[in-house]
Write a protein that holds these residues in place. Sequence first.
Motif, PDB file in Angstrom:
ATOM      1  N   GLU A  51     101.761  38.324  32.489  1.00  0.00           N
ATOM      2  CA  GLU A  51     102.067  39.641  32.229  1.00  0.00           C
ATOM      3  C   GLU A  51     101.000  40.428  32.963  1.00  0.00           C
ATOM      4  OE1 GLU A  51     101.953  39.886  28.084  1.00  0.00           O
ATOM      5  OE2 GLU A  51     101.190  41.955  28.152  1.00  0.00           O
ATOM      6  N   ALA A  52      99.800  40.391  32.762  1.00  0.00           N
ATOM      7  CA  ALA A  52      98.952  41.335  33.314  1.00  0.00           C
ATOM      8  C   ALA A  52      97.400  40.575  33.430  1.00  0.00           C
ATOM      9  CB  ALA A  52      98.761  42.684  32.564  1.00  0.00           C
ATOM     10  N   PRO A  53      96.305  40.868  34.211  1.00  0.00           N
ATOM     11  CA  PRO A  53      95.150  40.449  34.186  1.00  0.00           C
ATOM     12  C   PRO A  53      94.502  40.553  32.788  1.00  0.00           C
ATOM     13  CG  PRO A  53      95.680  41.727  36.228  1.00  0.00           C
ATOM     14  CD  PRO A  53      96.748  42.007  35.308  1.00  0.00           C
ATOM     15  N   GLY A  54      93.657  39.765  32.224  1.00  0.00           N
ATOM     16  CA  GLY A  54      92.786  40.027  31.210  1.00  0.00           C
ATOM     17  C   GLY A  54      91.464  40.134  31.582  1.00  0.00           C
ATOM     18  N   GLU A  57      89.951  37.711  34.462  1.00  0.00           N
ATOM     19  CA  GLU A  57      90.801  38.012  35.671  1.00  0.00           C
ATOM     20  C   GLU A  57      90.445  39.442  36.389  1.00  0.00           C
ATOM     21  OE1 GLU A  57      92.213  37.054  32.810  1.00  0.00           O
ATOM     22  OE2 GLU A  57      92.790  34.935  33.188  1.00  0.00           O
ATOM     23  N   PHE A  64      95.018  33.998  35.924  1.00  0.00           N
ATOM     24  CA  PHE A  64      94.878  33.135  34.894  1.00  0.00           C
ATOM     25  C   PHE A  64      93.519  32.170  35.145  1.00  0.00           C
ATOM     26  CE2 PHE A  64      99.408  34.422  34.215  1.00  0.00           C
ATOM     27  CZ  PHE A  64      99.377  33.933  32.975  1.00  0.00           C
ATOM     28  N   ASN A  90     101.321  38.157  38.280  1.00  0.00           N
ATOM     29  CA  ASN A  90     101.524  38.763  37.058  1.00  0.00           C
ATOM     30  C   ASN A  90     102.543  40.067  37.503  1.00  0.00           C
ATOM     31  OD1 ASN A  90      99.736  37.714  34.832  1.00  0.00           O
ATOM     32  ND2 ASN A  90      98.102  38.122  36.377  1.00  0.00           N
TER      33      ASN A  90
HETATM   34  N1  URA Z   1      97.439  36.543  30.951  1.00  0.00           N
HETATM   35  C1  URA Z   1      98.209  37.000  31.926  1.00  0.00           C
HETATM   36  O1  URA Z   1      99.731  37.317  31.545  1.00  0.00           O
HETATM   37  N2  URA Z   1      97.871  36.973  33.147  1.00  0.00           N
HETATM   38  C2  URA Z   1      96.513  36.545  33.689  1.00  0.00           C
HETATM   39  O2  URA Z   1      96.372  36.731  34.675  1.00  0.00           O
HETATM   40  C3  URA Z   1      95.724  36.224  32.495  1.00  0.00           C
HETATM   41  C4  URA Z   1      96.372  36.294  31.296  1.00  0.00           C
END
Ligand code: URA
Length: 201
Positions: A51-54, A57, A64, A90
């Motif tokens: 989805e997106a960096p946390g 990240e 991830f 992502n």
């Molecule tokens: N969740 C995600 O969707 N992507 C990441 O890179 C880290 C956590």
Amino acid sequence: MDLIKLRINVADYDELVQLMLSCTKCDLHTTRKRVVPGEGPLNARIMIIGEAPGEKEDEEGRPFVGAAGQLLTKLLSNVGIRREEVYITNIVKCRPPGNRDPEPNEIEACKPYLITQIFMIKPQVIICLGRHSAREILVMAGYPEKSVSNISSIRGKVFNVRLGDLNVKVLPTYHPAAALYNPKLRGVIEDDLRKIRAIIN
Ligand code: URA
């Protein structure tokens, strides 16, 4: 949607990464620490789209690498897939503040990067982690949004789709972050991932 028109005209992958690293196309650039373009072999047969960096990240500039990422690496390994053989990215490349869901305008701004990555890597299989990723990719492939918005009803199914001029199999599954809180989902994700070996050559 004409995906080919969204493809960014770059000489090579490094140039694409440079564009991502300097991107200011949406407001996430004002709050991010680092852009997280993605990583993995450019000839990978398997591409994973989250989805997106946390937070982690965002600090490291790699996808991830936090708790969900460590679980993902373990689940992949449990079914015989090495993380190093997979290209991981992502839907959006910058962390939304407080890990909120990405907004439609942020997903839209990032879409040319994702499409260009997909067209460069030409994976045989795309694993979509979570509902945002699954919906985005399957809507791009022409599925009506309503038919692909419920991850529980589409996970574990293999969709044979055409993205631009690429034929690819898309396998949605739960996001590993969900399995951190609900350990029962770990077995479900593994069962879904196990299908990969049977469908790649
Ligand atoms: N969740 C995600 O969707 N992507 C990441 O890179 C880290 C956590």
